[in-house]
Write a protein that holds these residues in place. Structure first.
Motif, PDB file in Angstrom:
ATOM      1  N   UNK A   1      62.084 -67.223   1.626  1.00  0.00           N
ATOM      2  CA  UNK A   1      62.849 -65.990   1.491  1.00  0.00           C
ATOM      3  C   UNK A   1      62.905 -65.823  -0.227  1.00  0.00           C
ATOM      4  N   UNK A   2      62.956 -64.685  -0.482  1.00  0.00           N
ATOM      5  CA  UNK A   2      63.485 -64.512  -1.922  1.00  0.00           C
ATOM      6  C   UNK A   2      64.781 -64.335  -2.183  1.00  0.00           C
ATOM      7  N   UNK A   3      64.953 -64.883  -3.391  1.00  0.00           N
ATOM      8  CA  UNK A   3      66.382 -64.730  -4.081  1.00  0.00           C
ATOM      9  C   UNK A   3      66.460 -64.052  -5.220  1.00  0.00           C
ATOM     10  N   UNK A   4      67.010 -62.824  -5.243  1.00  0.00           N
ATOM     11  CA  UNK A   4      66.954 -62.009  -6.303  1.00  0.00           C
ATOM     12  C   UNK A   4      68.216 -62.261  -7.253  1.00  0.00           C
ATOM     13  N   UNK A   5      68.073 -62.670  -8.435  1.00  0.00           N
ATOM     14  CA  UNK A   5      69.301 -62.452  -9.400  1.00  0.00           C
ATOM     15  C   UNK A   5      69.431 -61.220 -10.071  1.00  0.00           C
ATOM     16  N   UNK A   6      70.068 -60.397  -9.721  1.00  0.00           N
ATOM     17  CA  UNK A   6      70.286 -58.833 -10.190  1.00  0.00           C
ATOM     18  C   UNK A   6      70.195 -58.889 -11.545  1.00  0.00           C
ATOM     19  N   UNK A   7      70.973 -59.704 -12.313  1.00  0.00           N
ATOM     20  CA  UNK A   7      71.309 -59.580 -13.854  1.00  0.00           C
ATOM     21  C   UNK A   7      70.126 -59.970 -14.399  1.00  0.00           C
ATOM     22  N   UNK A   8      69.359 -60.837 -13.992  1.00  0.00           N
ATOM     23  CA  UNK A   8      68.034 -61.221 -14.545  1.00  0.00           C
ATOM     24  C   UNK A   8      67.057 -60.228 -14.343  1.00  0.00           C
ATOM     25  N   UNK A   9      67.032 -59.814 -13.088  1.00  0.00           N
ATOM     26  CA  UNK A   9      65.898 -58.769 -12.836  1.00  0.00           C
ATOM     27  C   UNK A   9      66.165 -57.546 -13.730  1.00  0.00           C
ATOM     28  N   UNK A  10      67.313 -57.114 -13.891  1.00  0.00           N
ATOM     29  CA  UNK A  10      67.381 -55.949 -14.725  1.00  0.00           C
ATOM     30  C   UNK A  10      67.262 -56.191 -16.194  1.00  0.00           C
ATOM     31  N   UNK A  11      67.395 -57.408 -16.821  1.00  0.00           N
ATOM     32  CA  UNK A  11      66.977 -57.812 -18.045  1.00  0.00           C
ATOM     33  C   UNK A  11      65.480 -57.840 -18.300  1.00  0.00           C
ATOM     34  N   UNK A  12      64.735 -58.132 -17.225  1.00  0.00           N
ATOM     35  CA  UNK A  12      63.451 -58.342 -17.024  1.00  0.00           C
ATOM     36  C   UNK A  12      62.756 -56.913 -17.109  1.00  0.00           C
ATOM     37  N   UNK A  13      63.274 -56.414 -16.410  1.00  0.00           N
ATOM     38  CA  UNK A  13      62.707 -54.807 -15.891  1.00  0.00           C
ATOM     39  C   UNK A  13      62.836 -53.830 -17.088  1.00  0.00           C
ATOM     40  N   UNK A  14      64.294 -53.986 -17.858  1.00  0.00           N
ATOM     41  CA  UNK A  14      64.467 -53.245 -18.850  1.00  0.00           C
ATOM     42  C   UNK A  14      65.231 -52.112 -18.617  1.00  0.00           C
ATOM     43  N   UNK A  15      65.968 -51.697 -19.671  1.00  0.00           N
ATOM     44  CA  UNK A  15      66.872 -50.500 -19.436  1.00  0.00           C
ATOM     45  C   UNK A  15      66.242 -49.249 -18.817  1.00  0.00           C
ATOM     46  N   UNK A  16      65.159 -48.789 -19.375  1.00  0.00           N
ATOM     47  CA  UNK A  16      64.394 -47.645 -19.119  1.00  0.00           C
ATOM     48  C   UNK A  16      64.148 -47.561 -17.605  1.00  0.00           C
ATOM     49  N   UNK A  17      63.301 -48.683 -16.890  1.00  0.00           N
ATOM     50  CA  UNK A  17      63.139 -48.750 -15.647  1.00  0.00           C
ATOM     51  C   UNK A  17      64.215 -48.728 -14.746  1.00  0.00           C
ATOM     52  N   UNK A  18      65.361 -49.230 -14.993  1.00  0.00           N
ATOM     53  CA  UNK A  18      66.455 -49.521 -14.137  1.00  0.00           C
ATOM     54  C   UNK A  18      67.216 -48.361 -14.264  1.00  0.00           C
ATOM     55  N   UNK A  19      67.114 -47.437 -15.301  1.00  0.00           N
ATOM     56  CA  UNK A  19      67.725 -46.236 -15.393  1.00  0.00           C
ATOM     57  C   UNK A  19      67.005 -45.296 -14.256  1.00  0.00           C
ATOM     58  N   UNK A  20      65.960 -45.313 -14.355  1.00  0.00           N
ATOM     59  CA  UNK A  20      65.014 -44.256 -13.622  1.00  0.00           C
ATOM     60  C   UNK A  20      64.515 -44.770 -12.268  1.00  0.00           C
ATOM     61  N   UNK A  21      65.012 -45.948 -11.786  1.00  0.00           N
ATOM     62  CA  UNK A  21      64.433 -46.711 -10.681  1.00  0.00           C
ATOM     63  C   UNK A  21      64.736 -45.876  -9.466  1.00  0.00           C
ATOM     64  N   UNK A  22      65.825 -45.148  -9.301  1.00  0.00           N
ATOM     65  CA  UNK A  22      65.989 -44.306  -8.075  1.00  0.00           C
ATOM     66  C   UNK A  22      64.900 -43.378  -7.941  1.00  0.00           C
TER      67      UNK A  22
END
Length: 808
Positions: free
Chosen positions: A584-605
């Motif tokens: 099973x995958x374990x997502x560290x949300x803080x690390x995921x957000x940093x790697x995706x970048x603020x633009x993708x996280x802002x528009x991910x919805x």
């Protein structure tokens, strides 16, 4: 025969069946007058009626009373009256129930007809055919309707015109018997097929070399009785006789065992797909698909009666059936009306007509602005169901981008767990014979032992919301019966059947919530979908402690990437441990957000909703990872995404931005529209494909994409956490019906009127007068026309050239 006029009302009943008694109706009336009204019937009297019916049944089995005495019983009359009132009440409460009650009435008519044929009951035979007439008319069996009506009229006059024939028919000679048993009557057409036609095609028959001339047919037919006598004499001489026993094959133990097994199978299916539930929607119980507003098959008898009434005073040759007057079934996918008729749209037929009618590229491009199907196939699975989203594909795409770089931190002990109450219900099987309190205790032990003092958030099922369609799809049309239960009651229904009812589910979640609170767990109830509330509680817990959100729903992962704060404690998103080889995958949300970048996280919805979630459609042929790719590559795509986050955006702005974003997803250019892109893709696929072009492989039309964009905007705003003054579903791609919210597909008809009502002529002249059917209907001649071929007449764009004209 067909010259008869439908100039009178058929009699309500052709006569009393032979096995009835004159005293039965008088006894029934007396029993009805003697029985107390409904409000005076107590539960005790109801039990007494059932007990009385059981005693009568025992006496009948033991031979103590006759069947006639059973029919005159006041107990059975009271039970029948109560049952009829319950049926009428059920028909009023639900259209689905009314449809199934009507279906049972049709089966009773069929049983009546079979009984009349088998027993030779002439009056019952006529009554059964008369009862069939409305259904034949409503279902479009036009020849049967006309013929059966003329037949009934002639049989009604038989008593005065041919009394000797009437007498023989009443004696049972309207059927053919091959034995003298009561239940041995056969319809003449059945005997012709199974005896006469069979003899004709077997050894010694006409098809075995004798020829089919009139003389041979007459000789063979007249010799049949003599041959039968010779055959019987030979059987007697050789001692080989064919005898039939008194036992019916339906009475054998093997047949009864098989019938009982089949009965249990049907009952089990109907328990899971209950057509008599309290759900007011009109639906297909197998698929759960709701009917269109034009469907009226539940009142087929009334529809057929109206058609029969319109036949009065006309000869069969004069009367013409109209499709618009017939019953509309759930299988009719289109609501298009051409000249008042209901038209079912076949995509393959429309595409074939398109090739014939479109004489230039402008006409072809104009036609492709329509879906050419009864629903937008690129966005919908059927007339009402959105294309099911493949949500895990987005999680896989994100994991492919950042998975190897996410710190492999194990979830530390002492974390605060946040659980999805809806997913929790599926974790534990319900034990047979347990009480509801015992089951709640099992859930409580599971949560406290595994997650400690967890936070549990439950969905709300008391009101309709835009996710109802997804719930309906997941239940596969199953709707369980409503159960009024207490904590100490024993569970008698299967878990899936019990939870398929919204009222049962809501009441059980309230009971479970109380038990979890007693175990020091925090519980919360959303008014509708709980995804946003779950994420909000997880983010809130992460401000004071490391938090773990348990679940597998991609919606929750997307919401965590949008709402989580980088300044809080660690927030993990973990899948439930299952017995699989896949880790099973374990997502560290803080690390995921940093790697995706603020633009993708802002528009991910938006990136998630535009390619399909629980309330928006999946685009056929486009994977979830495409939105991430286009967001990185295209500036235009990123600009359109901004519009969906504006709180006060107009519907026109959203529709325009949504169309531009979808053009980019379909690899179009900035100058393309969806309609022009459909035309170019159609031309490309026709030129390169070896099969016909399926409508769903083309981009959706601009009309259908508009409502898809509105639903995407609504979902993004709800995920953002807009307050109660946010957008309303009925203004953003949804319409409210009796069964809840259903998506608006498009405002355009499925196809241009020219395609739906294509007409061809066979004119011998130049199609210049109104004798030409094409010109009469204001339609140009096409290559489908007989003589002119759409090119050599005055009613086509391709005018014929004169011999004197210069040809360049």
């Amino acid at each position: 025969m067909l010259s008869n006029v439908f100039d009178f009302h058929l009699p309500q009943q052709f006569g009393t069946p032979d096995n009835s008694k004159d005293g039965e109706s008088e006894s029934a009336e007396a029993a009805a007058a003697a029985r107390p009204p409904d409000h005076q019937i107590t539960d005790g009297s109801r039990d007494a009626d059932l007990e009385g019916a059981y005693k009568i049944y025992e006496k009948l089995i033991n031979g103590a009373i006759s069947a006639e005495e059973v029919c005159q019983s006041e107990v059975l009359v009271r039970i029948k009256d109560r049952l009829q009132k319950h049926i009428e009440s059920t028909k009023k409460s639900s259209r689905t129930s009314a449809l199934w009650v009507q279906y049972m009435d049709m089966l009773d008519i069929l049983r009546k007809y079979i009984s009349a044929e088998r027993t030779g009951n002439w009056a019952l035979h006529l009554q059964a055919i008369q009862d069939m007439l409305p259904y034949l008319a409503a279902s479009g069996h036009n020849l049967y309707t006309k013929s059966a009506r003329v037949y009934l009229q002639q049989m009604h006059n038989l008593k005065t015109e041919h009394p000797e024939v009437q007498q023989r028919f009443e004696e049972g000679f309207h059927v053919i018997r091959r034995s003298d048993r009561l239940w041995a009557g056969l319809s003449p057409d059945l005997v012709i097929e199974q005896v006469l036609m069979r003899s004709l095609k077997t050894s010694g028959g006409l098809t075995r070399g004798r020829g089919m001339t009139e003389q041979q047919r007459l000789l063979w037919l007249l010799s049949m009785p003599a041959c039968a006598e010779v055959n019987q004499a030979m059987e007697g001489l050789t001692g080989v006789n064919y005898n039939t026993g008194e036992q019916n094959k339906d009475m054998t133990k093997a047949r009864q065992s098989r019938d009982w097994k089949d009965t249990l199978t049907v009952l089990s299916y109907l328990q899971e797909h209950n057509p008599f539930s309290n759900d007011p929607s009109f639906r297909n119980i197998a698929t759960g698909e709701n009917a269109l507003s034009t469907v009226n098959v539940d009142i087929a008898q009334s529809v057929g009666t109206a058609i029969l009434k319109s036949m009065d005073g006309l000869t069969p040759a004069e009367f013409t059936f109209k499709r618009k007057d017939q019953a509309v079934t759930l299988g009719m996918k289109s609501s298009v009306r051409i000249d008042g008729d209901q038209i079912q749209v076949d995509p393959q037929l429309l595409f074939q007509r398109l090739v014939i009618v479109a004489q230039n590229s402008d006409e072809l491009e104009s036609a492709l602005k329509y879906e050419l199907c009864s629903y937008p196939p690129a966005l919908f699975d059927s007339t009402l169901l959105l294309r099911e989203a493949k949500k895990p594909a987005l999680a896989d795409a994100i994991w492919g981008l950042i998975g190897p770089h996410v710190p492999a931190d194990n979830v530390v002990d002492g974390c605060q767990y946040v659980l999805d109450g809806g997913a929790l219900l599926q974790r534990i099987p319900w034990s047979h014979g347990s009480t509801y309190k015992d089951i709640c205790h099992q859930y409580t032990e599971y949560v406290t032992k595994k997650y400690g003092k967890a936070v549990v958030v439950f969905d709300g099922y008391e009101s309709n919301n835009t996710k109802d369609m997804t719930h309906h799809r997941r239940s596969k049309g199953k709707i369980g019966a409503t159960v009024t239960f207490t904590a100490d009651m024993i569970v008698t229904m299967q878990k899936e059947q019990f939870l398929a009812n919204r009222q049962n589910k809501q009441q059980f979640l309230s009971m479970l919530s109380e038990e979890l609170q007693k175990a020091n767990c925090e519980t919360y109830h959303a008014s509708g979908d709980a995804d946003l509330l779950i994420v909000q509680k997880a983010v809130q817990c992460a401000t004071t402690n490391n938090t773990v959100r348990m679940g597998d729903d991609t919606d929750l992962l997307v919401l965590l990437c949008y709402h989580a704060s980088l300044d809080s404690h660690d927030l993990f998103f973990c899948s439930e441990s299952r017995k699989t080889t896949k880790k099973p995958r374990i997502w560290n949300i803080k690390a995921t957000k940093q790697l995706l970048g603020p633009d993708i996280c802002k528009h991910i919805l938006f990136l998630h909703a535009v390619l399909g979630c629980d309330t928006t459609s999946r685009l056929h042929g486009i994977g979830k990872g495409a939105s991430l790719k286009k967001f990185k590559e295209s500036d235009i795509f990123r600009e359109q995404a901004e519009v969906f986050y504006a709180h006060s955006a107009s519907t026109d702005d959203v529709a325009e931005a949504g169309e531009k974003a979808m053009v980019i997803l379909y690899n179009g250019t900035s100058t393309d529209t969806l309609d022009s892109l459909r035309y170019h893709r159609f031309c490309e696929k026709v030129a390169s494909s070896s099969t016909y072009v399926r409508p769903q492989v083309l981009p959706p039309t601009s009309g259908a994409a508009k409502f898809h964009s509105l639903r995407v905007y609504l979902q993004v705003q709800e995920w953002k956490g807009s307050t109660s003054d946010g957008p309303r579903p009925t203004e953003w791609g949804w319409q409210k019906c009796v069964e809840g919210f259903v998506p608006v597909q498009t405002t355009l008809p499925p196809a241009p009127e020219k395609l739906l009502r294509i007409i061809k002529c066979n004119c011998q002249a130049d199609c210049s007068t109104l004798r030409c059917t094409c010109k009469k209907n204001n339609i140009e001649c096409t290559p489908a026309c007989g003589n002119c071929r759409g090119s050599s007449c005055t009613n086509s764009m391709q005018m014929p050239c004169d011999d004197d004209d210069d040809i360049v």
